[in-house]
Design a protein around this motif. Structure first.
Motif, PDB file in Angstrom:
ATOM      1  N   PHE A  85     -26.931 -32.532 -42.993  1.00  0.00           N
ATOM      2  CA  PHE A  85     -26.881 -31.251 -42.296  1.00  0.00           C
ATOM      3  C   PHE A  85     -25.898 -31.266 -41.131  1.00  0.00           C
ATOM      4  O   PHE A  85     -25.316 -30.250 -40.793  1.00  0.00           O
ATOM      5  CB  PHE A  85     -28.275 -30.864 -41.785  1.00  0.00           C
ATOM      6  N   GLY A  86     -25.736 -32.441 -40.505  1.00  0.00           N
ATOM      7  CA  GLY A  86     -24.780 -32.517 -39.412  1.00  0.00           C
ATOM      8  C   GLY A  86     -23.382 -32.183 -39.888  1.00  0.00           C
ATOM      9  O   GLY A  86     -22.638 -31.450 -39.231  1.00  0.00           O
ATOM     10  N   TYR A  87     -23.021 -32.714 -41.055  1.00  0.00           N
ATOM     11  CA  TYR A  87     -21.693 -32.421 -41.616  1.00  0.00           C
ATOM     12  C   TYR A  87     -21.593 -30.963 -42.026  1.00  0.00           C
ATOM     13  O   TYR A  87     -20.635 -30.265 -41.695  1.00  0.00           O
ATOM     14  CB  TYR A  87     -21.414 -33.314 -42.810  1.00  0.00           C
ATOM     15  N   LEU A  88     -22.619 -30.468 -42.740  1.00  0.00           N
ATOM     16  CA  LEU A  88     -22.580 -29.084 -43.191  1.00  0.00           C
ATOM     17  C   LEU A  88     -22.546 -28.131 -42.000  1.00  0.00           C
ATOM     18  O   LEU A  88     -21.858 -27.113 -42.021  1.00  0.00           O
ATOM     19  CB  LEU A  88     -23.796 -28.774 -44.067  1.00  0.00           C
ATOM     20  N   ASP A  95     -15.440 -22.274 -44.901  1.00  0.00           N
ATOM     21  CA  ASP A  95     -15.059 -23.545 -45.517  1.00  0.00           C
ATOM     22  C   ASP A  95     -15.895 -23.814 -46.761  1.00  0.00           C
ATOM     23  O   ASP A  95     -15.393 -24.310 -47.772  1.00  0.00           O
ATOM     24  CB  ASP A  95     -15.245 -24.708 -44.526  1.00  0.00           C
ATOM     25  N   LEU A  96     -17.178 -23.488 -46.663  1.00  0.00           N
ATOM     26  CA  LEU A  96     -18.080 -23.730 -47.780  1.00  0.00           C
ATOM     27  C   LEU A  96     -17.920 -22.670 -48.869  1.00  0.00           C
ATOM     28  O   LEU A  96     -18.049 -22.964 -50.049  1.00  0.00           O
ATOM     29  CB  LEU A  96     -19.528 -23.746 -47.283  1.00  0.00           C
ATOM     30  N   THR A 253     -22.682 -16.484 -57.295  1.00  0.00           N
ATOM     31  CA  THR A 253     -21.866 -17.003 -56.193  1.00  0.00           C
ATOM     32  C   THR A 253     -22.596 -16.852 -54.865  1.00  0.00           C
ATOM     33  O   THR A 253     -22.601 -17.773 -54.042  1.00  0.00           O
ATOM     34  CB  THR A 253     -20.512 -16.276 -56.139  1.00  0.00           C
ATOM     35  N   ALA A 254     -23.215 -15.709 -54.638  1.00  0.00           N
ATOM     36  CA  ALA A 254     -23.968 -15.501 -53.400  1.00  0.00           C
ATOM     37  C   ALA A 254     -25.096 -16.512 -53.277  1.00  0.00           C
ATOM     38  O   ALA A 254     -25.335 -17.084 -52.207  1.00  0.00           O
ATOM     39  CB  ALA A 254     -24.519 -14.078 -53.353  1.00  0.00           C
ATOM     40  N   SER A 255     -25.781 -16.753 -54.386  1.00  0.00           N
ATOM     41  CA  SER A 255     -26.872 -17.728 -54.388  1.00  0.00           C
ATOM     42  C   SER A 255     -26.364 -19.127 -54.080  1.00  0.00           C
ATOM     43  O   SER A 255     -26.999 -19.893 -53.346  1.00  0.00           O
ATOM     44  CB  SER A 255     -27.579 -17.702 -55.750  1.00  0.00           C
ATOM     45  N   ALA A 256     -25.196 -19.478 -54.619  1.00  0.00           N
ATOM     46  CA  ALA A 256     -24.615 -20.795 -54.365  1.00  0.00           C
ATOM     47  C   ALA A 256     -24.249 -20.959 -52.896  1.00  0.00           C
ATOM     48  O   ALA A 256     -24.449 -22.025 -52.306  1.00  0.00           O
ATOM     49  CB  ALA A 256     -23.387 -21.002 -55.239  1.00  0.00           C
ATOM     50  N   ILE A 257     -23.722 -19.906 -52.282  1.00  0.00           N
ATOM     51  CA  ILE A 257     -23.378 -19.963 -50.857  1.00  0.00           C
ATOM     52  C   ILE A 257     -24.641 -20.130 -50.021  1.00  0.00           C
ATOM     53  O   ILE A 257     -24.692 -20.931 -49.080  1.00  0.00           O
ATOM     54  CB  ILE A 257     -22.609 -18.698 -50.426  1.00  0.00           C
ATOM     55  N   GLU A 258     -25.687 -19.394 -50.363  1.00  0.00           N
ATOM     56  CA  GLU A 258     -26.950 -19.502 -49.630  1.00  0.00           C
ATOM     57  C   GLU A 258     -27.539 -20.904 -49.729  1.00  0.00           C
ATOM     58  O   GLU A 258     -28.054 -21.446 -48.755  1.00  0.00           O
ATOM     59  CB  GLU A 258     -27.956 -18.482 -50.179  1.00  0.00           C
ATOM     60  N   THR A 259     -27.418 -21.509 -50.911  1.00  0.00           N
ATOM     61  CA  THR A 259     -28.009 -22.813 -51.146  1.00  0.00           C
ATOM     62  C   THR A 259     -27.314 -23.924 -50.375  1.00  0.00           C
ATOM     63  O   THR A 259     -27.962 -24.847 -49.875  1.00  0.00           O
ATOM     64  CB  THR A 259     -27.970 -23.149 -52.647  1.00  0.00           C
TER      65      THR A 259
END
Length: 271
Positions: A85-88, A95-96, A253-259
């Motif tokens: 989580f620190g990196y994310l 970026d993500l 795609t929205a779900s992937a970003i949320e995850t």
């Protein structure tokens, strides 16, 4: 001092190398999709260390909460996610989202974007261009009126009723085309419909020949943080085609970003 590189074998012989830390991390890396449960003998074998050393490291990691005992075997605990989580958290949302929107744009062969709400406008924070179908060039930082943009209507659907009332009171809609909805009461009904169905489709309201389909991206509390869209050229069957073929891709795609985003990186949208 020269910077240590991960693939520099000579660093491991230097005084700066902390062997116990490296061994502890190697224990965590011993677990993967094919090896979710490991006994001490397995861990020792996969990390190429003695069983006694593996046992001490596993007990330390168990004490710290990163692994837990499962009978005669060990499994990773959810606390190990904190290490990532620190990196994310250090990454920007864009970026993500960038590679995910690039995949989306490639899959549907159209441009894709991400925007946030700022006052009466949406502000583009990410854009992956596809076929040129707008007369203006949009990039990061570009603004469009929220009332007539698909991402704007999605973002407005995330406001609570008092905030939406205030927003509509301050809105001064202007016609861009003969199709632009400018009546604020009708706009409220449209936003209510967007909130109910979970997406917004806009056809030729911003510019003739341009259609757009948008969906929300939610934070961990379920509130709308941002919106993503796909723009496409108008044709008589555009709306049906967009809902049938593009909407499922947008939602994925929205779900992937949320995850992939830690919750603290997705503040709820505000007016």
């Amino acid at each position: 001092m020269a910077k240590a590189v991960r693939n520099d074998p000579t660093f491991e012989d230097s005084r700066d190398f902390v062997q116990s830390l490296a061994r502890g991390l190697s224990v965590l890396r011993a677990f993967d999709a094919e090896h979710t449960r490991l006994g001490l003998a397995d861990i020792a074998s996969r990390t190429k260390m003695s069983r006694a050393a593996a046992r001490r490291l596993v007990m330390t990691l168990e004490h710290l909460g990163y692994v837990r005992n499962a009978g005669r075997e060990y499994v990773l605990s959810p606390s190990v996610l904190e290490l990532g989580f620190g990196y994310l958290g250090s990454l920007n949302l864009t970026d993500l989202a960038q590679p995910l929107l690039e995949d989306l744009a490639r899959a549907v062969n159209q441009s894709s974007s991400m925007a946030v709400l700022e006052g009466q406008s949406i502000v583009y924070v990410l854009r992956v261009p596809g076929r040129r179908i707008m007369s203006v060039t949009l990039g990061v930082g570009a603004r469009l009126p929220a009332f007539s943009a698909s991402m704007g209507r999605v973002l407005l659907s995330g406001l609570d009723e008092p905030a939406l009332d205030q927003w509509l009171t301050e809105c001064r809609p202007t016609k861009h085309t003969s199709y632009t909805v400018t009546d604020t009461q009708r706009l409220r009904r449209i936003v209510d419909e967007v909130r109910h169905q979970g997406y917004a489709y806009v056809e030729q309201e911003l510019e003739l020949g341009l259609c757009s389909l948008a969906v929300p991206v939610h934070n961990a509390d379920g509130r709308i943080a941002t919106a993503i869209n796909v723009s496409m050229p108008y044709h008589p069957d555009a709306s049906r085609e967009a809902i049938r073929t593009i909407l499922p891709q947008l939602k994925l795609t929205a779900s992937a970003i949320e995850t992939c985003m830690p919750s603290h990186r997705l503040p709820a949208v505000s007016a």
